[in-house]
Design an enzyme around this catalytic site. Structure first.
Site, PDB file in Angstrom:
ATOM      1  CG  ASP A 159      28.241 -14.942  -5.450  1.00 39.01           C
ATOM      2  OD1 ASP A 159      27.714 -16.023  -5.765  1.00 39.01           O
ATOM      3  OD2 ASP A 159      29.468 -14.784  -5.372  1.00 39.01           O
ATOM      4  CD  GLU A 160      28.377 -17.756  -9.744  1.00 41.08           C
ATOM      5  OE1 GLU A 160      28.114 -18.239 -10.869  1.00 41.08           O
ATOM      6  OE2 GLU A 160      29.037 -18.350  -8.876  1.00 41.08           O
TER       7      GLU A 160
END
Ligand SMILES: [Mg+2]
Length: 410
Positions: A106-107
């Site tokens: 998620d980054e």
């Protein structure tokens, strides 16, 4: 030279946000995604905004969370959905630059230096991306904008959810230096404790500390952190597809003393396999082939490899295979071991479920959930937060620092 413009985009409560897309009614309830909802020792992997109000924390147990909020709704993780969402979100990032480097599911970092003429300055691009991900995907994102990857990452953490934070070079002393040193990427619990003893508490303290002292305290990591605090990180953001060209992931270690017993070998291989598996998972890759290079006390080395019935990113499987290979080819004393996983594939392609032994599948699922939980814990508390009891006191040099090691030899 003009400063680069780097974005770090971090999805807010990612797993919980994806669950809410499928079940919007969960938005109004305190909810957490956790490894094993039935088990009170199961671990909270993500929580929504409503659960945050109760002080629910990532990485605490279901039991602790339920004590804070008896009505907490628990949802099991759906990793394949999260990966699908992750790909869609990264595809939006790719509309603004060809330099998009995922750091975890998620980054991602984006280098938009060359995109500003088309799309506006860094903050404008960040705001546009936040709006698009919110509207098109249903997930909110926090974005840091800065002149290097480290400070961009700091920015995405600074204000959330759904916010943009800009750190320019002239903001460093006033805005970044007062922040606690633990906010800095890779300052885990053990590094923080060491720094605390030297009364280095803020990023500013770290930036102004003597470089040689930091190296004495933390080894090579001290040098790196010194660069980070001073704003000297100049590592590039990888181009899209660059990671796919990674041919193998490996890690090796020369031991403090030669390995002689089977227990020595198991222990020596454990940390290596653990770090290789974690890097595979971070890159969204699995590998078919496990290779071990064994160097004996006379520095003679042999390499042996085996191909698995399925591609794996699990530490337990890599370890078991590496132990078998090493024991079968074992010299009297081992000076150095290297474990490499190759034959890489991205997870979708590697998932050939038909090849699994029917009985084996639930075990692998459980193991996968466990290892993803470990990733979460380590992201939060540092590498040394989770390690097998056997490695805590040992004389072969297997220690608690985050593993380094070479990636991607051709
Ligand atoms: Mg996140």
């Amino acid at each position: 030279m003009k400063d680069r413009v780097i974005l770090h985009a971090d999805c807010n409560g990612f797993f919980a946000s994806v669950e809410q897309v499928f079940r919007p009614e969960l938005c109004d309830l305190p909810m957490a995604v956790c490894g094993d909802p039935e088990n009170r020792h199961g671990i909270i992997l993500a929580k929504n905004e409503k659960a945050k109000v109760y002080g629910i924390q990532t990485a605490e147990t279901v039991w602790q969370a339920k004590r804070k909020c008896p009505d907490l709704v628990l949802v099991p993780p759906h990793m394949d959905e999260y990966r699908r969402f992750s790909r869609r979100i990264n595809a939006i990032y790719a509309d603004y630059t060809d330099m998009v480097e995922p750091f975890s599911i998620d980054e991602s970092w984006l280098d938009v230096t060359g995109s500003q003429q088309l799309f506006g300055d860094g903050k404008t691009i960040a705001d546009t991306i936040r709006r698009r991900v919110r509207e098109e995907i249903g997930v909110t994102v926090s974005i840091g904008v800065s002149f290097n990857k480290i400070f961009a990452k700091l920015g995405s953490d600074y204000k959330k959810p759904d916010a943009t934070t800009v750190f320019l070079r002239e903001d460093v002393e006033e805005q970044i230096w007062p922040l606690p040193v633990t906010d800095l990427l890779f300052v885990g619990r053990s590094a923080a404790a060491t720094l605390e003893r030297a009364r280095i508490r803020t990023i500013g303290d770290l930036a102004q500390a003597d470089r040689e002292l930091l190296v004495k305290l933390l080894g090579k990591m001290g040098d790196t952190l010194c660069d980070y605090a001073r704003g000297l990180d100049d590592s590039p953001v990888a181009k899209i597809g660059e990671e796919r060209e990674v041919k193998s992931v490996g890690n090796g270690m020369t031991f403090r003393r030669d390995l002689v017993t089977e227990d020595d070998i198991r222990l020596g291989l454990h940390g290596l396999c653990d770090s290789v598996a974690q890097r595979l998972r971070r890159s969204g890759l699995r590998g078919w082939t496990v290779q071990v290079t064994i160097k004996d006390a006379n520095l003679k080395s042999i390499t042996r490899q085996t191909t698995l019935p399925h591609a794996t990113d699990l530490s337990a499987e890599i370890w078991q295979t590496a132990v078998e290979l090493t024991l079968a080819n074992r010299p009297a004393a081992i000076r150095m071991l290297t474990v490499t996983v190759s034959g890489l594939t991205d997870e979708q392609g590697g998932e050939q479920v038909s090849l699994f032994d029917e009985d084996e599948l639930p075990d692998l699922d459980r193991q996968r959930r466990l290892e993803h939980t470990l990733d979460t814990l380590r992201d939060r508390y540092g590498w040394s937060a989770v390690r097998p009891g056997a490695t805590i006191k040992n004389d072969i040099g297997v220690d608690d620092e985050a593993p380094k090691g070479a990636t991607g030899e051709p």
